[in-house]
Design an enzyme around this catalytic site. Structure first.
Site, PDB file in Angstrom:
ATOM      1  CG  ASP A 186      -1.745   1.145   1.345  1.00 20.98           C
ATOM      2  OD1 ASP A 186      -3.112   1.036   1.919  1.00 20.98           O
ATOM      3  OD2 ASP A 186      -1.571   2.225   0.874  1.00 20.98           O
ATOM      4  CD  GLU A 228      26.789   3.745   5.768  1.00 21.86           C
ATOM      5  OE1 GLU A 228      26.853   2.590   5.887  1.00 21.86           O
ATOM      6  OE2 GLU A 228      26.408   4.753   6.232  1.00 21.86           O
ATOM      7  CB  CYS A 240      24.603   7.365   8.566  1.00 19.97           C
ATOM      8  SG  CYS A 240      23.661   6.101   7.768  1.00 19.97           S
ATOM      9  CB  THR A 260      15.076   3.114   3.624  1.00 21.72           C
ATOM     10  OG1 THR A 260      15.653   1.763   4.002  1.00 21.72           O
ATOM     11  CG2 THR A 260      13.752   2.940   4.242  1.00 21.72           C
ATOM     12  CG  HIS A 263      20.908   9.630   9.938  1.00 26.41           C
ATOM     13  ND1 HIS A 263      21.506   9.632   8.452  1.00 26.41           N
ATOM     14  CD2 HIS A 263      20.602   8.335  10.082  1.00 26.41           C
ATOM     15  CE1 HIS A 263      21.492   8.514   7.911  1.00 26.41           C
ATOM     16  NE2 HIS A 263      20.845   7.716   8.839  1.00 26.41           N
ATOM     17  CE  LYS A 266       9.444   5.047  13.085  1.00 28.44           C
ATOM     18  NZ  LYS A 266       8.245   4.207  13.914  1.00 28.44           N
ATOM     19  CG  ASN A 277      19.715   6.308   4.351  1.00 23.25           C
ATOM     20  OD1 ASN A 277      20.674   7.465   4.438  1.00 23.25           O
ATOM     21  ND2 ASN A 277      19.904   5.317   5.296  1.00 23.25           N
TER      22      ASN A 277
HETATM   23  P1  HMG Z   1       8.961  -2.541   7.464  1.00 25.62           P
HETATM   24  O1  HMG Z   1       9.039  -3.850   8.217  1.00 25.62           O
HETATM   25  O2  HMG Z   1       9.045  -2.666   6.063  1.00 25.62           O
HETATM   26  O3  HMG Z   1       7.949  -1.597   7.797  1.00 25.62           O
HETATM   27  O4  HMG Z   1      10.316  -1.765   8.125  1.00 25.62           O
HETATM   28  P2  HMG Z   1       6.925  -1.659   9.239  1.00 25.62           P
HETATM   29  O5  HMG Z   1       5.942  -2.549   9.211  1.00 25.62           O
HETATM   30  O6  HMG Z   1       7.759  -1.279  10.337  1.00 25.62           O
HETATM   31  O7  HMG Z   1       6.277  -0.147   8.735  1.00 25.62           O
HETATM   32  C1  HMG Z   1       6.777   1.240   8.608  1.00 25.62           C
HETATM   33  C2  HMG Z   1       5.644   2.124   9.336  1.00 25.62           C
HETATM   34  O8  HMG Z   1       4.728   2.344   7.876  1.00 25.62           O
HETATM   35  C3  HMG Z   1       5.182   1.775  10.621  1.00 25.62           C
HETATM   36  O9  HMG Z   1       4.825   3.032  11.207  1.00 25.62           O
HETATM   37  C4  HMG Z   1       3.778   1.370  10.039  1.00 25.62           C
HETATM   38  O10 HMG Z   1       2.683   1.384  11.003  1.00 25.62           O
HETATM   39  C5  HMG Z   1       3.319   2.246   8.617  1.00 25.62           C
HETATM   40  P3  HMG Z   1       5.584   3.096  12.954  1.00 25.62           P
HETATM   41  O11 HMG Z   1       4.900   2.210  13.578  1.00 25.62           O
HETATM   42  O12 HMG Z   1       7.045   3.066  12.418  1.00 25.62           O
HETATM   43  O13 HMG Z   1       5.022   4.697  13.145  1.00 25.62           O
HETATM   44  N1  HMG Z   1       2.611   1.648   7.903  1.00 25.62           N
HETATM   45  C6  HMG Z   1       1.588   2.735   7.070  1.00 25.62           C
HETATM   46  N2  HMG Z   1       1.318   3.741   7.450  1.00 25.62           N
HETATM   47  C7  HMG Z   1       0.365   4.315   6.504  1.00 25.62           C
HETATM   48  N3  HMG Z   1      -0.181   3.463   5.540  1.00 25.62           N
HETATM   49  C8  HMG Z   1      -0.118   2.144   5.402  1.00 25.62           C
HETATM   50  C9  HMG Z   1       0.798   1.482   6.304  1.00 25.62           C
HETATM   51  N4  HMG Z   1       1.286   0.607   6.480  1.00 25.62           N
HETATM   52  C10 HMG Z   1       2.142   0.397   7.406  1.00 25.62           C
HETATM   53  N5  HMG Z   1      -0.754   1.462   4.652  1.00 25.62           N
HETATM   54  C11 HMG Z   1      12.317  -0.373   7.816  1.00 25.62           C
HETATM   55  C12 HMG Z   1      10.737  -0.460   7.890  1.00 25.62           C
HETATM   56  C13 HMG Z   1      12.500   1.496   8.288  1.00 25.62           C
HETATM   57  C14 HMG Z   1      12.606  -0.746   9.386  1.00 25.62           C
HETATM   58  C15 HMG Z   1      12.990  -0.913   6.879  1.00 25.62           C
HETATM   59  O14 HMG Z   1      12.594  -0.056   5.812  1.00 25.62           O
HETATM   60  C16 HMG Z   1      14.287  -1.158   7.078  1.00 25.62           C
HETATM   61  O15 HMG Z   1      14.753  -1.929   7.595  1.00 25.62           O
HETATM   62  N6  HMG Z   1      15.104   0.274   6.700  1.00 25.62           N
HETATM   63  C17 HMG Z   1      16.541   0.243   6.595  1.00 25.62           C
HETATM   64  C18 HMG Z   1      16.877   0.435   8.144  1.00 25.62           C
HETATM   65  C19 HMG Z   1      16.799   1.736   8.481  1.00 25.62           C
HETATM   66  O16 HMG Z   1      16.529   2.795   7.742  1.00 25.62           O
HETATM   67  N7  HMG Z   1      17.008   1.962   9.779  1.00 25.62           N
HETATM   68  C20 HMG Z   1      16.845   3.244  10.282  1.00 25.62           C
HETATM   69  C21 HMG Z   1      17.593   3.465  11.670  1.00 25.62           C
HETATM   70  S1  HMG Z   1      19.117   2.921  11.624  1.00 25.62           S
HETATM   71  C22 HMG Z   1      19.806   4.556  10.709  1.00 25.62           C
HETATM   72  O17 HMG Z   1      19.397   5.407  10.376  1.00 25.62           O
HETATM   73  C23 HMG Z   1      21.296   4.038  10.203  1.00 25.62           C
HETATM   74  C24 HMG Z   1      21.379   3.601   8.631  1.00 25.62           C
HETATM   75  O18 HMG Z   1      20.940   4.974   7.964  1.00 25.62           O
HETATM   76  C25 HMG Z   1      22.636   3.220   8.147  1.00 25.62           C
HETATM   77  C26 HMG Z   1      23.895   3.853   8.741  1.00 25.62           C
HETATM   78  O19 HMG Z   1      24.081   4.262   9.619  1.00 25.62           O
HETATM   79  O20 HMG Z   1      24.832   3.395   7.811  1.00 25.62           O
HETATM   80  C27 HMG Z   1      20.345   2.506   8.350  1.00 25.62           C
END
Ligand code: HMG
Length: 389
Positions: A31, A81, A113, A154, A235, A244, A278
């Site tokens: 969605d 990175e 990052c 992302t 970030h 958040k 990202n």
């Molecule tokens: P996921 O399992 O795809 O998604 O993971 P989810 O089930 O957690 O849903 C995401 C949000 O969408 C939730 O909201 C849902 O409710 C909402 P929240 O509970 O978080 O507020 N949702 C909806 N909203 C509206 N309409 C809908 C709907 N359906 C769901 N229909 C995740 C998401 C970001 C974890 C994934 O994409 C991922 O693993 N990304 C990579 C890791 C990442 O970005 N982590 C961030 C923190 S770490 C960081 O920032 C460092 C990094 O940049 C690396 C570095 O430092 O080098 C990553």
């Protein structure tokens, strides 16, 4: 009297192509609300086969050289990175492409990052030691997760180049910093992998823990109060993460998390990351670029920076926006870097994602795709060959 040191100029670059999240959602049956609202992303930059962190970095840095020349730059620090070599610093290719003098120190920095913030802080230290010098700090990354994984939504790619020196025209960087390190496996990329490994939910939790940790240390070091900040650049692996994080900080400090207050603090910082995705090391400085380019006059106002790098290291510090900063912005060029991208469909994006440089040591030209000023023309005898268009 203490020196005023900070960001004198800032320029951004991003990839040749853009994949809208609608195309990704159509492919994997998600969605679109999850992308647009749930993670706060609309599209992601995708690099051409003849782009990499070097071409992005040179593209971001060249306008700084055109405006300020090279006379005072004695150090180039490139944070990434998504490095292209285990030994040679990517910044040496950039040094050559943008024509820096041989009397330059060039080094690459890595800590997920967070790397560009380390580079910025080290640059401030170098300038304090010799105020006649400027340091060119570049954050450049191509973010790549496995196809069909949760992280795929992302991804992104961008570079931000910053000239650091005394009497900065944009933002004065202040002491103290709040620091936080914790040994966590939330996101990492072993040397034998092209794509990152991530525990998504763990990474979000680790980021929030780091927000608390840096703020606690920042306060203990005698930093400003929350109310003194006009805006916060976080970030942004996805823009919802900034929301958040800020709500978490307000809760931790016992403050109200009224949505209007949160939006007022963050709203102007997300525009570029929302459509670029990202960009790892560059992300927090893309937030700054968007803020400076869009917000009402920020003269004399303090901005809070929260830099997080998985693994993990985080830093919170303050910057004060300098009088006259608007005369030095590159707002039109930044918007152009984003709007000039060519939209690709899912299949073309997938092919670009799967593209790899041959590793057989032969002579290979890369497909001519980028319309940017620098390109990775090919590889020969395991040596990357760059060209200026
Ligand atoms: P996921 O399992 O795809 O998604 O993971 P989810 O089930 O957690 O849903 C995401 C949000 O969408 C939730 O909201 C849902 O409710 C909402 P929240 O509970 O978080 O507020 N949702 C909806 N909203 C509206 N309409 C809908 C709907 N359906 C769901 N229909 C995740 C998401 C970001 C974890 C994934 O994409 C991922 O693993 N990304 C990579 C890791 C990442 O970005 N982590 C961030 C923190 S770490 C960081 O920032 C460092 C990094 O940049 C690396 C570095 O430092 O080098 C990553």
């Amino acid at each position: 009297m203490s020196l005023s040191i900070g960001i004198h100029d800032l320029s951004i670059a991003t990839g040749e192509f853009v994949l809208p999240h609608t195309a990704l959602a159509a492919h994997n049956g998600t969605d679109i609300g999850k992308y647009h609202v749930g993670i706060g992303q609309e599209s992601m930059s995708v690099t051409a086969a003849d782009e990499d962190i070097v071409t992005l970095a040179a593209t971001a840095a060249a306008p700084l050289i055109a405006r300020h020349g090279t006379d005072r730059i004695r150090t180039l620090v490139l944070a990434t990175e998504s490095s292209i070599d285990q030994a040679k610093a990517a910044g040496i290719y950039v040094h050559s492409l943008i024509g820096l003098p041989s009397a330059t120190r060039v080094v690459e920095l890595k800590q997920a990052c967070y790397g560009a913030t380390a580079a910025l802080q080290f640059a401030v230290g170098l300038v304090r030691r010799d105020p006649a010098q400027q340091v060119l700090v570049i954050a450049s990354d191509v973010s790549r997760y496995d196809l069909d994984s949760p992280g795929e939504a992302t991804q992104g790619a961008a570079a931000v180049a910053m000239l650091v020196g005394v009497d900065p025209a944009l933002v004065r960087i202040e002491d103290p910093s709040g620091l936080y390190t914790a040994d966590v496996m939330d996101f990492w990329r072993p040397n034998y992998r092209d794509t990152a490994l991530v525990d998504g939910q763990e990474s979000v939790g680790a980021y929030l823990q780091a927000v608390e940790g840096t703020w606690k240390d920042y306060t203990e070091q005698g930093g400003r109060t929350l109310e003194e900040f006009a805006a916060f650049c976080y970030h942004q692996p996805f823009t919802k993460m900034a929301y958040k994080a800020h709500r978490h900080l307000l809760n931790y400090c016992g403050r109200d998390t009224d949505p209007d207050t949160v939006t007022a603090a963050l709203g102007e910082t997300t525009a570029y990351n929302r459509v670029i995705g990202n960009s790892y090391t560059a992300s927090v400085y893309l937030a700054l670029a968007a803020l400076l380019d869009q917000a009402d006059d920020l003269t004399g106002k303090s901005v809070g920076f929260l830099s997080y790098g998985s693994g993990s290291v985080a830093e919170f510090f303050a910057g004060t926006v300098v009088a006259g900063y608007r005369d030095h912005l590159r707002t039109d060029a930044h918007r152009e870097a984003i709007t000039r991208r060519t939209e690709v469909g899912y299949d073309a994006y997938r092919a670009l994602h799967e593209h790899r440089l041959p590793a057989d040591g032969g002579d290979h030209a890369t497909p001519a795709q980028t319309t940017g000023p620098y390109r990775l023309a090919g590889i020969s005898g395991h040596k990357r060959l760059y060209a200026t268009r």
